[in-house]
Design a protein around this motif. Structure first.
Motif, PDB file in Angstrom:
ATOM      1  N   PRO A 293       7.853 -20.826  -1.858  1.00 20.55           N
ATOM      2  CA  PRO A 293       7.356 -19.625  -2.585  1.00 20.55           C
ATOM      3  C   PRO A 293       6.692 -18.628  -1.691  1.00 20.55           C
ATOM      4  CG  PRO A 293       6.504 -21.883  -3.577  1.00 20.55           C
ATOM      5  CD  PRO A 293       7.401 -22.185  -2.332  1.00 20.55           C
ATOM      6  N   VAL A 294       6.475 -17.480  -2.064  1.00 20.33           N
ATOM      7  CA  VAL A 294       5.463 -16.255  -1.649  1.00 20.33           C
ATOM      8  C   VAL A 294       4.359 -16.521  -2.433  1.00 20.33           C
ATOM      9  CG1 VAL A 294       7.440 -15.561  -0.387  1.00 20.33           C
ATOM     10  CG2 VAL A 294       6.682 -14.472  -2.773  1.00 20.33           C
ATOM     11  N   ARG A 295       3.024 -16.213  -1.883  1.00 19.21           N
ATOM     12  CA  ARG A 295       1.922 -16.336  -2.862  1.00 19.21           C
ATOM     13  C   ARG A 295       1.291 -14.676  -2.791  1.00 19.21           C
ATOM     14  NH1 ARG A 295       2.179 -21.179  -5.142  1.00 19.21           N
ATOM     15  NH2 ARG A 295       3.027 -22.655  -3.610  1.00 19.21           N
ATOM     16  N   ASP A 296       0.353 -14.609  -3.832  1.00 18.03           N
ATOM     17  CA  ASP A 296      -0.251 -13.254  -4.074  1.00 18.03           C
ATOM     18  C   ASP A 296      -0.939 -12.860  -2.787  1.00 18.03           C
ATOM     19  OD1 ASP A 296      -0.055 -14.864  -6.481  1.00 18.03           O
ATOM     20  OD2 ASP A 296      -1.951 -14.544  -7.122  1.00 18.03           O
ATOM     21  N   GLY A 297      -0.683 -11.500  -2.679  1.00 19.28           N
ATOM     22  CA  GLY A 297      -1.324 -10.819  -1.378  1.00 19.28           C
ATOM     23  C   GLY A 297      -0.408 -10.709  -0.413  1.00 19.28           C
ATOM     24  N   THR A 298       0.573 -11.279  -0.332  1.00 21.71           N
ATOM     25  CA  THR A 298       1.800 -11.306   0.821  1.00 21.71           C
ATOM     26  C   THR A 298       2.156 -10.087   1.137  1.00 21.71           C
ATOM     27  OG1 THR A 298       2.193 -13.955   0.517  1.00 21.71           O
ATOM     28  CG2 THR A 298       3.711 -12.354   1.883  1.00 21.71           C
ATOM     29  N   LYS A 299       2.262  -9.613   2.207  1.00 19.04           N
ATOM     30  CA  LYS A 299       2.757  -8.391   2.704  1.00 19.04           C
ATOM     31  C   LYS A 299       4.242  -8.181   2.625  1.00 19.04           C
ATOM     32  CE  LYS A 299      -1.102  -5.722   3.857  1.00 19.04           C
ATOM     33  NZ  LYS A 299      -1.732  -6.585   2.728  1.00 19.04           N
ATOM     34  N   LEU A 300       4.625  -7.146   1.930  1.00 25.84           N
ATOM     35  CA  LEU A 300       6.460  -7.031   1.790  1.00 25.84           C
ATOM     36  C   LEU A 300       6.578  -5.840   2.879  1.00 25.84           C
ATOM     37  CD1 LEU A 300       6.423  -6.977  -2.212  1.00 25.84           C
ATOM     38  CD2 LEU A 300       7.284  -8.606  -0.409  1.00 25.84           C
ATOM     39  N   ILE A 301       7.592  -6.031   3.778  1.00 24.47           N
ATOM     40  CA  ILE A 301       8.126  -5.293   4.619  1.00 24.47           C
ATOM     41  C   ILE A 301       9.556  -5.030   4.635  1.00 24.47           C
ATOM     42  CG2 ILE A 301       8.075  -5.385   7.357  1.00 24.47           C
ATOM     43  CD1 ILE A 301       5.628  -6.979   7.220  1.00 24.47           C
ATOM     44  N   MET A 302       9.725  -3.683   5.184  1.00 20.52           N
ATOM     45  CA  MET A 302      11.285  -3.596   5.423  1.00 20.52           C
ATOM     46  C   MET A 302      11.441  -2.417   6.771  1.00 20.52           C
ATOM     47  SD  MET A 302      13.865  -1.336   2.859  1.00 20.52           S
ATOM     48  CE  MET A 302      15.114  -2.341   2.466  1.00 20.52           C
ATOM     49  N   ASP A 303      12.379  -3.211   7.205  1.00 21.69           N
ATOM     50  CA  ASP A 303      12.544  -2.337   8.803  1.00 21.69           C
ATOM     51  C   ASP A 303      11.168  -2.230   9.627  1.00 21.69           C
ATOM     52  OD1 ASP A 303      15.183  -2.322   7.897  1.00 21.69           O
ATOM     53  OD2 ASP A 303      14.991  -0.380   7.386  1.00 21.69           O
ATOM     54  N   GLY A 304      10.256  -3.268   9.455  1.00 22.21           N
ATOM     55  CA  GLY A 304       9.096  -3.345  10.425  1.00 22.21           C
ATOM     56  C   GLY A 304       7.904  -2.485   9.542  1.00 22.21           C
ATOM     57  N   THR A 305       8.195  -1.702   8.519  1.00 21.37           N
ATOM     58  CA  THR A 305       7.384  -1.017   7.910  1.00 21.37           C
ATOM     59  C   THR A 305       6.618  -1.770   6.659  1.00 21.37           C
ATOM     60  OG1 THR A 305       8.502   1.013   8.610  1.00 21.37           O
ATOM     61  CG2 THR A 305       6.918   1.338   6.932  1.00 21.37           C
ATOM     62  N   PRO A 306       5.391  -1.631   6.295  1.00 19.55           N
ATOM     63  CA  PRO A 306       4.886  -2.203   5.189  1.00 19.55           C
ATOM     64  C   PRO A 306       5.335  -1.201   3.727  1.00 19.55           C
ATOM     65  CG  PRO A 306       2.951  -1.851   6.492  1.00 19.55           C
ATOM     66  CD  PRO A 306       4.348  -1.197   7.222  1.00 19.55           C
ATOM     67  N   ALA A 342       5.822 -11.506   4.723  1.00 18.42           N
ATOM     68  CA  ALA A 342       5.303 -12.172   5.586  1.00 18.42           C
ATOM     69  C   ALA A 342       3.730 -12.551   5.560  1.00 18.42           C
ATOM     70  CB  ALA A 342       5.234 -10.954   6.849  1.00 18.42           C
ATOM     71  N   THR A 343       3.726 -13.670   5.941  1.00 12.96           N
ATOM     72  CA  THR A 343       2.313 -14.627   5.959  1.00 12.96           C
ATOM     73  C   THR A 343       2.113 -15.337   6.991  1.00 12.96           C
ATOM     74  OG1 THR A 343       3.294 -15.837   3.933  1.00 12.96           O
ATOM     75  CG2 THR A 343       0.862 -14.955   3.731  1.00 12.96           C
TER      76      THR A 343
END
Lengths: 366, 120
Positions: A293-306, A342-343
């Motif tokens: 699972p991924v949890r609340d607050g986890t940053k989402l990233i594409m090609d190194g960019t948030p 990413a966490t």
């Protein structure tokens, strides 16, 4: 400060609940069966939840409709007596102060708001009172039970309720085991179901009667959360807050046509701009790969960019897989888009998916 | 020798091989377990390194190595049936085995009585 207790506190303890602090209340997060079993029981049968922590507020008087129209984008004229609408308290920039239910019943407006936002909402209503004859009454001597699931109507039918013609988002008065209850056909699970308001003094009688049945499973806030996440239903503080407007949150249906055309609600300017041109960010479903699972607050990233973050994340028992909801830049809202969650140095690939994860099964009128 | 950490892990030492699992209390608190990640055999770890992950419906729990050493075995059988991880089976369900470099690493851990007193 001591946490508040609902009238069912002793009932929860007697049924082996694990109690946790939630929004200033001692609430059951789960019973011995566990969240997965409780969740699946609701999807397949009938599940009983104590939701007495939510505030029940009555607004009446000549200014009641005007007050709610000022604070929400709902067309109050369109709510007939005996009907319920989902609505939002908005701020000046179109952000969401809370989400709520508005029922018109026996001439008054009846609101149900989140426990954690109740104090805020009550002062918000009082600050905007129009006219001396509008009255706000907090029903803190009432309890609220939710009976949810495809079997819920059968349970209430067995107990003598005539539900013929009583459909999704209806409100009515019923006698249940000799107790006068105000019932709405609504809920927070995506299933058919009912929310039953009664005097606090009668709550244990009703809960015990329902829980004693073989076809009713008692469920805690843990299952309530996984059920609502699968159903794509927002939780204030996660999918909704003062920086997230209803268009971003996928709640266009809350913005009634008359109110949009009039543009006369708080935050209308920003919201109508997003309505016309699309929001910068959008709430989407997320399906993690690899089982973790991924949890609340986890940053989402594409090609190194948030590009966004997870607003609610965990496990979806009906999917038997992890699932999440997140707020992402709108150009990435296309189902199938791969993002990295990413966490703490760990990376999980997640795919954007349509909400809800599990289709709603409301019993609507024809 | 059986010891417990403040993070609710147990460590059972048999010669120089230490089996590590999580306590019945920890399993009960986590609730339904939905994901377990175990370390790779051969990994060299320090005391306190995060070496495994257990996730339940509601929470994630990192598992730390109770001592420095090398991972010698992992309990992959657990991964086939996560529902087998219950409070009742928690003391038998080891997660990994570790060849310990310095047995004194375990000195700072609690014995069973102290641990049981700490969780009430």
């Amino acid at each position: 400060m001591e946490n508040r207790r609902t009238p069912l506190y002793d009932f929860h303890i007697a049924h082996g609940a694990r109690m946790v602090a939630f929004a200033g209340w001692d609430m059951p997060v789960q019973y011995p069966a566990g969240i997965k079993a409780e969740h699946l029981a609701c999807r397949s049968g009938a599940a009983l939840f104590d939701v007495s922590h939510m505030a029940q507020i009555e607004v009446n008087g000549d200014g009641a409709d005007a007050l709610l129209e000022r604070l929400t984008p709902t067309d109050l004229e369109a709510i007939k007596d005996g009907r319920v609408r989902y609505s939002l308290f908005l701020n000046e920039t179109g952000g969401v102060l809370d989400d709520l239910m508005i029922a018109r019943f026996e001439g008054a407006l009846h609101l149900v708001v989140n426990a954690g936002r109740a104090a805020h909402d009550i002062s918000h209503l009082k600050a905007h009172l129009i006219g001396a004859d509008t009255r706000i009454k907090v029903h803190d001597k009432r309890a609220l039970l939710a009976l949810q699931g495809p079997g819920a109507a059968t349970v209430l039918g067995d107990l003598g309720l005539d539900l013929d013609g009583f459909v999704f988002m209806d409100i009515g008065r019923f006698m249940l085991a000799g107790v006068e209850c105000v019932v709405t056909r609504s809920g927070y699970t995506g299933e058919d179901g009912f929310e039953i308001s009664m005097a606090a003094s009668a709550a244990e009688t009703i809960a015990t009667l329902l829980a004693a049945r073989d076809d009713v499973f008692i469920c805690g806030l843990g299952a309530r959360d996984t059920l609502r996440m699968e159903a794509g239903l927002p939780l204030w503080g996660h999918e909704l807050d003062e920086t997230i407007n209803p268009v971003m949150a996928g709640l266009r249906f809350v913005l009634s046509k008359r109110r949009r055309e009039a543009g006369d609600f708080l935050g209308a300017k920003q919201i109508l701009q997003d309505w016309d041109f699309g929001p910068k960010r959008t709430l989407v479903g997320l399906l993690p790969t690899g089982g973790r699972p991924v949890r609340d607050g986890t940053k989402l990233i594409m090609d190194g960019t948030p590009v966004g973050s997870v607003t609610s994340g965990g496990f979806a028992p009906s999917l038997d897989a992890p699932a999440a909801i997140g707020l992402v830049e709108s150009q990435l809202a296309e189902p199938g888009t791969a993002l990295i969650a990413a966490t703490r140095g760990r990376e999980t690939t997640v795919h954007v998916a349509c909400l809800p994860f599990v289709p709603h099964r409301y019993v609507r009128g024809s | 020798m059986l010891k417990f950490s403040e993070d609710h892990e147990w460590a059972r030492l048999d010669a120089e091989i230490c089996s590590v699992g999580i306590s019945p209390h920890a399993v009960e608190q986590l609730g339904d377990i939905v994901f377990v990640e175990l370390p790779e055999i051969g990994t060299i770890v320090d005391k306190g390194d995060e070496v495994a992950v257990i996730e339940s419906v509601k929470a994630a729990s990192d598992i730390y190595s109770p001592a420095a050493g090398q991972i010698t075995e992992v309990n992959n059988a657990l991964l086939d049936d996560l529902s087998s991880i219950t409070p009742e089976s928690a003391m038998e369900n080891w997660l990994f085995k570790l060849k310990i470099s310095d047995i004194s690493d375990l000195d700072q851990l609690m014995d069973e009585d102290a641990y049981k007193a700490s969780v009430g």
